[in-house]
Design a protein around this motif. Sequence first.
Motif, mmCIF file in Angstrom:
data_model
loop_
_atom_site.group_PDB
_atom_site.id
_atom_site.type_symbol
_atom_site.label_atom_id
_atom_site.label_comp_id
_atom_site.label_asym_id
_atom_site.label_seq_id
_atom_site.Cartn_x
_atom_site.Cartn_y
_atom_site.Cartn_z
ATOM 1 N N TYR A 74 0.842 -1.198 0.000
ATOM 2 C CA TYR A 74 0.000 0.000 0.000
ATOM 3 C C TYR A 74 0.880 1.252 0.000
ATOM 4 C CZ TYR A 74 -4.480 -2.353 0.774
ATOM 5 O OH TYR A 74 -5.614 -3.104 0.625
ATOM 6 N N ASP A 75 0.262 2.383 -0.290
ATOM 7 C CA ASP A 75 0.991 3.653 -0.295
ATOM 8 C C ASP A 75 0.849 4.373 1.051
ATOM 9 O OD1 ASP A 75 -1.693 4.228 -0.538
ATOM 10 O OD2 ASP A 75 -1.423 5.877 -1.942
ATOM 11 N N PHE A 76 0.908 3.612 2.131
ATOM 12 C CA PHE A 76 0.749 4.217 3.458
ATOM 13 C C PHE A 76 1.977 5.049 3.810
ATOM 14 C CE2 PHE A 76 -1.962 0.303 4.668
ATOM 15 C CZ PHE A 76 -3.049 0.846 4.006
ATOM 16 N N ASP A 77 1.726 6.243 4.330
ATOM 17 C CA ASP A 77 2.849 7.094 4.703
ATOM 18 C C ASP A 77 2.855 7.525 6.160
ATOM 19 O OD1 ASP A 77 0.731 8.812 4.452
ATOM 20 O OD2 ASP A 77 1.565 9.962 2.796
ATOM 21 N N ARG A 78 1.749 7.321 6.881
ATOM 22 C CA ARG A 78 1.814 7.552 8.326
ATOM 23 C C ARG A 78 0.722 6.815 9.076
ATOM 24 N NH1 ARG A 78 -0.174 12.376 6.124
ATOM 25 N NH2 ARG A 78 -2.143 12.889 7.125
ATOM 26 N N LEU A 79 1.054 6.537 10.326
ATOM 27 C CA LEU A 79 0.114 5.895 11.250
ATOM 28 C C LEU A 79 -0.571 7.022 12.001
ATOM 29 C CD1 LEU A 79 -0.756 3.197 12.686
ATOM 30 C CD2 LEU A 79 1.120 3.602 14.269
ATOM 31 N N VAL A 80 -1.893 7.095 11.907
ATOM 32 C CA VAL A 80 -2.559 8.232 12.559
ATOM 33 C C VAL A 80 -3.264 7.831 13.858
ATOM 34 C CG1 VAL A 80 -2.834 9.541 10.416
ATOM 35 C CG2 VAL A 80 -4.673 8.036 11.159
ATOM 36 N N TYR A 81 -3.490 6.529 14.058
ATOM 37 C CA TYR A 81 -4.183 6.084 15.293
ATOM 38 C C TYR A 81 -3.790 4.637 15.541
ATOM 39 C CZ TYR A 81 -8.231 5.170 18.424
ATOM 40 O OH TYR A 81 -9.050 4.843 19.484
#
Lengths: 360, 360
Positions: free
Chosen positions: B131-138
Amino acid sequence: MALRHYTLDFNLSAAVDSASTVPGLLSLFHEQELTETVHDTNGHGYLATFVGKNGRFVILRVHSHGLVTIDLQCYAEDNIAQLDNLLNALEKKLTVLLNGNITRIKRLPALVRGGEIDRYWPTADGRLIEYDFDRLVYEEESAYQSIKILHSKQFGNILILNGDVNLAESDLAYTQAIIGGGKENYAGKEVLILGGGDGGILAEVVKQKPKMITMVEIDQKVIDGCKMHMRKTCGNILDNLTGDGYQILVEDCVPVLKKYVQDGRTFDYVINDLTAVPISTEPEEDSTWEFLRLILDLSIKVLHPSGKYFTQGNSVNMTEALNLYEEQLGRLSCPVGFSKEVVCVPSYLELWVFYTIWKK
Amino acid sequence: MALRHYTLDFNLSAAVDSASTVPGLLSLFHEQELTETVHDTNGHGYLATFVGKNGRFVILRVHSHGLVTIDLQCYAEDNIAQLDNLLNALEKKLTVLLNGNITRIKRLPALVRGGEIDRYWPTADGRLIEYDFDRLVYEEESAYQSIKILHSKQFGNILILNGDVNLAESDLAYTQAIIGGGKENYAGKEVLILGGGDGGILAEVVKQKPKMITMVEIDQKVIDGCKMHMRKTCGNILDNLTGDGYQILVEDCVPVLKKYVQDGRTFDYVINDLTAVPISTEPEEDSTWEFLRLILDLSIKVLHPSGKYFTQGNSVNMTEALNLYEEQLGRLSCPVGFSKEVVCVPSYLELWVFYTIWKK
């Protein structure tokens, strides 16, 4: 005979010493008759390789900054259950040994390397993607490009040109987007399709009874493959190069467009379905961008003043490429306006941008 | 500090001898100051490993059946351009050395191992997907499950429960599918939502002014995360547990359903949006399937005779799981009919089956 490559990784909240982890694992490797080599890493953690029977190969690294990685390579016809058991045992054992220090355990689906059917086709934005391809149904090297049609259980047959996923039988959403998202009325109109060798656009637009659709596709071998294997996309429309309300010219679109410009011909709709890097028998411009702009400029010249030009852009994540494309739009010989839409094309596995362009 | 793992593979039309390929490559390895170890594979081809500076590690295998594989591991902060150059040089050199014998060259995007943001979330049918995930927000570990919300450039924020991609802000298609694909009229109706903690279903259905929507979600921490980070999905509907035409019960749905059955309450629509393996405070059945059937049975019992029950199924490729689910439908205390629809949910990267179930 493919190589299956397993990975098993542990992220840790603090670095660990190999002395506290490695000895506890060795018995597992020895049970599998794996022969160990410990490598000198010049202070970059512990690194051991293990060679076993049947070409099995394992790498164990205890990195010096809180990461443990294991690689296991074996041949596809090896005893996979046995190797799964080894990985399970390693995961279980390491979970105990690293107890309280683990922030993530990651064990990915095995990477299949050198498999008969290539299942890995990265997205336009460069992400690793495994497709569910199970057979190759068509393969040709034409004068212009490498053509493959592969079968996907979920997407149906899928056309791949020069390694780029072009269209699957599941992708009516692509065709609908590039013909204006259902908001246009093609009845009685003059339509020009550039490329479109899969026949999807032609098959959809012809239903609306335009006056005439002219499709200019350079590659007969794309047409041949699609008319045989992409019938959910093209129906029977590619069976004949001319039919009621349409004609297919198997030609390079650049000279055709130039002739149309010369003759003062115009179209109500121009639909550019060329590949991302278009192919021509006479690419007279050096850079891809200049060549793209040439086609765009010619297309706009043959567009009726109240006409619309539709084209695909790129992955919504390819911000820079999209910006460059939009810059080209500002450099045409005729001022244009544009709008864009983001569409989910099922087989693309990334969101895709489509453009509508008109003369100002 | 992540490990970048590059692969470069050559499929060959015939086996090659390592003597014809390896010597030509060694100079490239030596230029990079890589120290070689040749391993004995007991007749399973040539295998050499190379350890270099900065923790670099290379594997070269000339397999005995027409496959050459190269692995290159380095740390993320290494000189990536230099390593790209090495891979380019290896690809170029091998292309010459294996001239005429190559059927495929495959160089995949680097696998990032141990990265701060985990980008690899396999599909339900077990394919490797980046995936193109770039940050963990929760991120929360609740009493019931591991909850993560990650940010994707293209899909927006995305809810992941126990490692399963649940819903992204791009996924209105999921919500529309599980409320009946736009073919239902909820005005004045009694609606029961099981699960649905992201608020998507509630936010959509409430627009149609039902008489009352009761949503039963076990996990307050899912609601907390989604009301903060999934607002494109839930709007402001989760800001209050009760509102005009709806109430949210933060409870286990099993005892709630049992109470409704006891009281003879019925609903015009029951929408089951529980996770694939539902969570309960009192899972009284051993097997997941029996537990699923219990919830299904209770749901059908509270369904009005002319009502509809909607639920997600699974990946369209998970034929066996879908068949098993359909078998369960034949074993309920009340005979039911069903239909199914295949839907493209943007962030899932696989086609998904949704069920409509009704009392016969």
